[in-house]
Design a protein around this motif. Sequence first.
Motif, PDB file in Angstrom:
ATOM      1  N   PRO A   1      72.980  23.440  24.277  1.00  0.00           N
ATOM      2  CA  PRO A   1      72.416  23.486  23.001  1.00  0.00           C
ATOM      3  C   PRO A   1      72.176  25.109  22.433  1.00  0.00           C
ATOM      4  CG  PRO A   1      70.692  23.006  24.413  1.00  0.00           C
ATOM      5  CD  PRO A   1      72.036  23.100  25.200  1.00  0.00           C
TER       6      PRO A   1
ATOM      7  N   TRP B   1      64.135  28.568  23.820  1.00  0.00           N
ATOM      8  CA  TRP B   1      64.848  27.971  22.751  1.00  0.00           C
ATOM      9  C   TRP B   1      64.298  27.915  21.304  1.00  0.00           C
ATOM     10  CZ3 TRP B   1      65.646  23.224  20.261  1.00  0.00           C
ATOM     11  CH2 TRP B   1      66.820  22.919  19.782  1.00  0.00           C
TER      12      TRP B   1
ATOM     13  N   LEU C   1      70.778  25.125  17.047  1.00  0.00           N
ATOM     14  CA  LEU C   1      71.844  23.997  16.723  1.00  0.00           C
ATOM     15  C   LEU C   1      72.387  24.004  15.215  1.00  0.00           C
ATOM     16  CD1 LEU C   1      69.383  20.598  17.586  1.00  0.00           C
ATOM     17  CD2 LEU C   1      71.280  21.891  18.970  1.00  0.00           C
TER      18      LEU C   1
ATOM     19  N   VAL D   1      78.874  21.471  26.658  1.00  0.00           N
ATOM     20  CA  VAL D   1      77.599  21.528  26.878  1.00  0.00           C
ATOM     21  C   VAL D   1      77.223  22.607  28.395  1.00  0.00           C
ATOM     22  CG1 VAL D   1      75.532  19.928  27.411  1.00  0.00           C
ATOM     23  CG2 VAL D   1      77.471  19.265  26.126  1.00  0.00           C
TER      24      VAL D   1
ATOM     25  N   ASN E   1      65.306  22.000  28.966  1.00  0.00           N
ATOM     26  CA  ASN E   1      64.167  22.190  28.114  1.00  0.00           C
ATOM     27  C   ASN E   1      63.254  20.967  28.004  1.00  0.00           C
ATOM     28  OD1 ASN E   1      62.539  22.083  25.627  1.00  0.00           O
ATOM     29  ND2 ASN E   1      64.228  23.343  24.527  1.00  0.00           N
TER      30      ASN E   1
ATOM     31  N   ILE F   1      62.409  18.842  24.876  1.00  0.00           N
ATOM     32  CA  ILE F   1      63.348  17.930  24.557  1.00  0.00           C
ATOM     33  C   ILE F   1      63.454  16.730  25.235  1.00  0.00           C
ATOM     34  CG2 ILE F   1      65.807  17.505  23.759  1.00  0.00           C
ATOM     35  CD1 ILE F   1      64.468  19.273  21.587  1.00  0.00           C
ATOM     36  N   GLN F   2      63.153  17.109  26.737  1.00  0.00           N
ATOM     37  CA  GLN F   2      63.666  16.074  27.677  1.00  0.00           C
ATOM     38  C   GLN F   2      62.279  15.814  28.206  1.00  0.00           C
ATOM     39  OE1 GLN F   2      66.958  19.127  29.071  1.00  0.00           O
ATOM     40  NE2 GLN F   2      66.852  17.529  30.575  1.00  0.00           N
TER      41      GLN F   2
ATOM     42  N   ALA G   1      71.173  20.222  30.534  1.00  0.00           N
ATOM     43  CA  ALA G   1      71.778  19.447  29.291  1.00  0.00           C
ATOM     44  C   ALA G   1      72.853  18.806  29.576  1.00  0.00           C
ATOM     45  CB  ALA G   1      72.039  20.426  28.108  1.00  0.00           C
TER      46      ALA G   1
ATOM     47  N   SER H   1      72.205  15.416  30.672  1.00  0.00           N
ATOM     48  CA  SER H   1      71.014  14.515  30.199  1.00  0.00           C
ATOM     49  C   SER H   1      71.467  13.924  28.701  1.00  0.00           C
ATOM     50  CB  SER H   1      70.055  15.692  29.635  1.00  0.00           C
ATOM     51  OG  SER H   1      68.988  15.580  28.841  1.00  0.00           O
TER      52      SER H   1
ATOM     53  N   TRP I   1      70.009  15.273  25.538  1.00  0.00           N
ATOM     54  CA  TRP I   1      70.836  16.189  24.684  1.00  0.00           C
ATOM     55  C   TRP I   1      71.959  15.742  24.102  1.00  0.00           C
ATOM     56  CZ3 TRP I   1      68.947  20.193  22.420  1.00  0.00           C
ATOM     57  CH2 TRP I   1      67.887  21.066  23.069  1.00  0.00           C
TER      58      TRP I   1
ATOM     59  N   VAL J   1      70.618  13.935  20.823  1.00  0.00           N
ATOM     60  CA  VAL J   1      70.675  15.154  19.754  1.00  0.00           C
ATOM     61  C   VAL J   1      72.217  15.310  19.407  1.00  0.00           C
ATOM     62  CG1 VAL J   1      70.485  17.737  19.739  1.00  0.00           C
ATOM     63  CG2 VAL J   1      68.755  16.541  21.123  1.00  0.00           C
TER      64      VAL J   1
END
Length: 366
Positions: A202, A222, A227, A244, A249, A252-253, A262, A265, A268, A272
């Motif tokens: 990301p 980040w 994005l 990827v 992060n 986010i996670q 990511a 994941s 992500w 996302v």
Amino acid sequence: MTMRFVASICLALGLLAAPSASAQSIEDMAGQMVMVGFSGTSLDDVGVRAVRDQVSRGEIGGVMYLRTNVESLEAVRAINRALVSARPWLPPFIALDQEGGQIERLTSAVGFGEIPSARSVARGTPDEARSVYGALAAELAGQGFNLNFGPVVDLDLNPDNPIIARYQRAFGDDPEAVSALAAAFVEGHHAAGVATALKHFPGHGSSRDDSHEGFVDITELWQPVELEPYRALIDADLVDMVMVAHLFNAEIQRGDADQLPASLSDAWIGDVLRDDLGFDGVVITDDLEMGAIRSRFDLHDTIVRAVEAGVDILLFSNTAEYDPALGAEISQILVAEAEADPAFADRVAQSYARIIALKRSVGILP
């Protein structure tokens, strides 16, 4: 007279049954998800023969070059012709990192026309960039390549970044300018029939560390603005693949006790990239032999986690401990998991459909 031309005559006369890109088995589908690097610089080398045989058997659907695979352009063209002829009804992706500047596999030392870094290209206009990248893509296509791992759409947010800023790989820190130049890169490649891959989702431009070396936590660094180039190019229907990165992060996670990168994941890739940004194309990992992965996950765990997270193509450079049979081993793991788990088999089928659609859209499929 080429093998493909001979085959087309035989098919027209009904002398051969027409092979099809339509999968006949889980093996067919799983193989398309595997992209590996190789050892060697000529058709006679064991590593080159190994990947050609794996393409022929349908165990891998893509091959990536490193600079160590390039001894001469003539040899590169010969290898690439052999890879295509190994399975002409479903040719492999033949890929490389040819961004320009310091990140390139084909160089002037073998007679290839080099181009400036992204930072240098960004000093010009998008039209000038389109011309630069169109010429690059035409040369790549002439050597038999059909996928270039670019453009880099990381934002140049950290001047001390060890993997993006250090090598001048970013177009800049303004998402609109980066999006316009990245669009020029993609359009120039599409004009030559070469697919592209936006990277490194990301966003690796704000990090302090290099995922080649080990675990990279971008939680405090980040920014959501990273994005925006993805959003802009997805909305413009200019994205073939998204690569990827191996970045963690925690924001986010949330609740991810395993601190997955990511690339492994679903937060992500599913939440996302697929749901928020609306990308329904091919997702490819960055090299799964980087330190961020190898230091924490074994081969089986890496493959299963990536597929369950929503990855379509598993990229292995095959450089950590070179194994000519690596592609076949990855394919076998995918097949075994699919045979044991219907949900996993469904994921493999989804990835296969996306990969075939992309190969058709850029003209890789005959």
